[in-house]
Design an enzyme around this catalytic site. Structure first.
Site, PDB file in Angstrom:
ATOM      1  CB  SER A   1      -0.895  -0.176   1.169  1.00 17.04           C
ATOM      2  OG  SER A   1      -1.518   1.262   1.392  1.00 17.04           O
TER       3      SER A   1
ATOM      4  CE1 TYR B   1      -3.860  -1.925   5.137  1.00 18.48           C
ATOM      5  CE2 TYR B   1      -2.997   0.201   4.452  1.00 18.48           C
ATOM      6  CZ  TYR B   1      -3.618  -1.215   4.157  1.00 18.48           C
ATOM      7  OH  TYR B   1      -4.050  -1.387   2.843  1.00 18.48           O
TER       8      TYR B   1
ATOM      9  CE  LYS C   1      -1.519  -3.905   3.237  1.00 21.29           C
ATOM     10  NZ  LYS C   1      -1.898  -4.914   2.634  1.00 21.29           N
TER      11      LYS C   1
HETATM   12  P1  NAP Z   1     -11.811  -5.838   1.230  1.00 21.14           P
HETATM   13  O1  NAP Z   1     -12.698  -5.328   0.013  1.00 21.14           O
HETATM   14  O2  NAP Z   1     -11.919  -5.701   2.767  1.00 21.14           O
HETATM   15  O3  NAP Z   1     -11.509  -7.539   1.158  1.00 21.14           O
HETATM   16  C1  NAP Z   1     -10.757  -8.005   1.989  1.00 21.14           C
HETATM   17  C2  NAP Z   1     -10.537  -9.583   1.662  1.00 21.14           C
HETATM   18  O4  NAP Z   1      -9.539 -10.109   2.551  1.00 21.14           O
HETATM   19  C3  NAP Z   1     -11.749 -10.298   1.767  1.00 21.14           C
HETATM   20  O5  NAP Z   1     -12.020 -11.191   0.697  1.00 21.14           O
HETATM   21  C4  NAP Z   1     -11.837 -10.914   3.061  1.00 21.14           C
HETATM   22  O6  NAP Z   1     -12.578 -12.131   3.127  1.00 21.14           O
HETATM   23  C5  NAP Z   1     -10.221 -11.244   3.354  1.00 21.14           C
HETATM   24  N1  NAP Z   1      -9.772 -11.450   4.655  1.00 21.14           N
HETATM   25  C6  NAP Z   1     -10.007 -10.787   5.635  1.00 21.14           C
HETATM   26  N2  NAP Z   1      -9.252 -11.298   6.644  1.00 21.14           N
HETATM   27  C7  NAP Z   1      -8.893 -12.299   6.162  1.00 21.14           C
HETATM   28  C8  NAP Z   1      -8.102 -13.492   6.727  1.00 21.14           C
HETATM   29  N3  NAP Z   1      -7.826 -13.361   8.167  1.00 21.14           N
HETATM   30  N4  NAP Z   1      -7.596 -14.672   6.079  1.00 21.14           N
HETATM   31  C9  NAP Z   1      -8.011 -14.545   4.708  1.00 21.14           C
HETATM   32  N5  NAP Z   1      -8.982 -13.610   4.249  1.00 21.14           N
HETATM   33  C10 NAP Z   1      -9.276 -12.465   4.836  1.00 21.14           C
HETATM   34  O7  NAP Z   1     -10.185  -5.330   0.917  1.00 21.14           O
HETATM   35  P2  NAP Z   1      -9.438  -4.789  -0.190  1.00 21.14           P
HETATM   36  O8  NAP Z   1      -9.709  -3.114  -0.335  1.00 21.14           O
HETATM   37  O9  NAP Z   1     -10.013  -5.542  -1.693  1.00 21.14           O
HETATM   38  O10 NAP Z   1      -8.050  -4.876   0.044  1.00 21.14           O
HETATM   39  C11 NAP Z   1      -7.152  -5.857  -0.486  1.00 21.14           C
HETATM   40  C12 NAP Z   1      -5.950  -5.893  -0.245  1.00 21.14           C
HETATM   41  O11 NAP Z   1      -5.461  -4.444  -0.726  1.00 21.14           O
HETATM   42  C13 NAP Z   1      -5.414  -5.495   1.239  1.00 21.14           C
HETATM   43  O12 NAP Z   1      -4.317  -6.162   1.489  1.00 21.14           O
HETATM   44  C14 NAP Z   1      -5.216  -4.047   1.546  1.00 21.14           C
HETATM   45  O13 NAP Z   1      -4.739  -3.594   2.547  1.00 21.14           O
HETATM   46  C15 NAP Z   1      -4.793  -3.675   0.069  1.00 21.14           C
HETATM   47  N6  NAP Z   1      -4.913  -2.295  -0.126  1.00 21.14           N
HETATM   48  C16 NAP Z   1      -6.130  -1.891  -0.331  1.00 21.14           C
HETATM   49  C17 NAP Z   1      -6.481  -0.618  -0.857  1.00 21.14           C
HETATM   50  C18 NAP Z   1      -7.894   0.083  -1.139  1.00 21.14           C
HETATM   51  O14 NAP Z   1      -7.866   1.360  -1.076  1.00 21.14           O
HETATM   52  N7  NAP Z   1      -8.851  -0.886  -1.030  1.00 21.14           N
HETATM   53  C19 NAP Z   1      -5.323   0.289  -1.033  1.00 21.14           C
HETATM   54  C20 NAP Z   1      -4.102  -0.406  -0.603  1.00 21.14           C
HETATM   55  C21 NAP Z   1      -3.800  -1.626  -0.531  1.00 21.14           C
HETATM   56  P3  NAP Z   1     -14.110 -12.087   3.892  1.00 21.14           P
HETATM   57  O15 NAP Z   1     -14.794 -11.598   2.653  1.00 21.14           O
HETATM   58  O16 NAP Z   1     -14.358 -13.528   4.172  1.00 21.14           O
HETATM   59  O17 NAP Z   1     -14.012 -11.211   4.969  1.00 21.14           O
END
Ligand code: NAP
Length: 253
Positions: A149, A162, A166
């Site tokens: 991130s 976080y 990261k």
């Molecule tokens: P999200 O929509 O909240 O989805 C999170 C996913 O992780 C879901 O599939 C969830 O499964 C799964 N998860 C949560 N806890 C878990 C565990 N203990 N074991 C296995 N799976 C688990 O998040 P996102 O925004 O797509 O983010 C995905 C990645 O991108 C993360 O690493 C996040 O830090 C990174 N990221 C996101 C952003 C952003 O702006 N969105 C920016 C930078 C980085 P369930 O559905 O079963 O809960």
């Protein structure tokens, strides 16, 4: 040399995507399936959403299985890998995507908030990478992509846990890239900015857009496009240990 066409470049290959039930992970699972990969759709609790992703991949003419595992837990990571090997006998692509936030300012941050984020966002990456590396080392090939991130590069108030996790993923990516390079395994990090998912649902404001040169939030499919390139494109075979930003210009090194 005849290269496989776009859309078949991962044909016969197996990909594990952690946290693939929603958001970026879901888009990545679909993008890798669109390249012909067989996909393990890992999730923590959203079984209906994960099964919908599996069904969508089936409808595309590729194969997928859903697998519930908390990837911060060593025994559950081993079970995830065992299920993959039992099903398809190999792993070619690992996308460490599962992640959570527990945002609050440092002085209000409880040890539990710190620990939960480090356990999943950093230790989970270590556990999955270690488990899968054993398989890839034997195969003498593989591509690993860790979702980091911009927060791990530039910091973000309210995200001490976080951003530490990261930043840790970025250092981890570089070390593992060096350790595995001689066996034909590449390891890269992707650093998204603000992407429209459940994770950012409550923080999307007009104010924030001022910090994004391209003036808009990103879409999960845009991150998935970069992961697809790193996982499937022949040109990506010579890229390892890198952090690639996909953030509308938020971080310019
Ligand atoms: P999200 O929509 O909240 O989805 C999170 C996913 O992780 C879901 O599939 C969830 O499964 C799964 N998860 C949560 N806890 C878990 C565990 N203990 N074991 C296995 N799976 C688990 O998040 P996102 O925004 O797509 O983010 C995905 C990645 O991108 C993360 O690493 C996040 O830090 C990174 N990221 C996101 C952003 C952003 O702006 N969105 C920016 C930078 C980085 P369930 O559905 O079963 O809960």
């Amino acid at each position: 040399m005849n290269e496989p066409q776009n859309g078949q470049r991962l044909s016969g290959q197996v990909a594990i995507v952690t946290g693939a039930s929603r958001g970026i992970g879901r888009a990545v699972a679909l993008a890798l399936a669109a390249e012909g990969a067989k996909v393990v759709v890992n999730y923590a609790s959203s079984s209906a959403a994960a099964e919908a992703v599996v069904a969508e991949i089936g409808a595309m003419g590729s194969e997928a299985i859903g697998f519930q595992a908390d990837v911060s837990q060593p025994d559950q990571v081993e079970a995830l890998l065992s299920a993959t090997i039992a099903q398809w006998s190999r792993v070619d692509v690992l996308v460490n995507n599962a992640g959570i936030t527990r945002d609050t300012l440092l002085l209000r941050m409880k040890l539990e908030d710190w620990q939960a984020v480090i356990d999943l966002n950093l230790t989970g990456v270590f556990l999955c990478t270690k488990a899968v590396s054993k398989v890839m080392l034997k195969q003498r090939s593989g591509r690993m992509i860790n979702i980091a991130s911009v927060s791990g590069q530039m910091g973000n108030p309210g995200q001490a846990n976080y951003s530490a996790a990261k930043a840790g993923v970025i250092g981890f990516t570089k070390t593992v890239a060096k350790e595995l390079a001689s066996r034909g395994i590449t390891v890269n990090a992707v650093a998204p900015g603000f992407i429209v998912t459940d994770m950012t649902h409550d923080v999307q404001t007009e104010e924030l857009l001022k910090y994004i040169p391209l003036g808009r939030y990103g879409q999960p499919e845009e991150v998935a496009g970069l992961v697809r390139f790193l996982a499937a494109d022949p040109a990506a075979a010579y890229i390892t240990g890198q952090v690639m930003n996909i953030d509308g210009g938020m971080v310019m090194a």
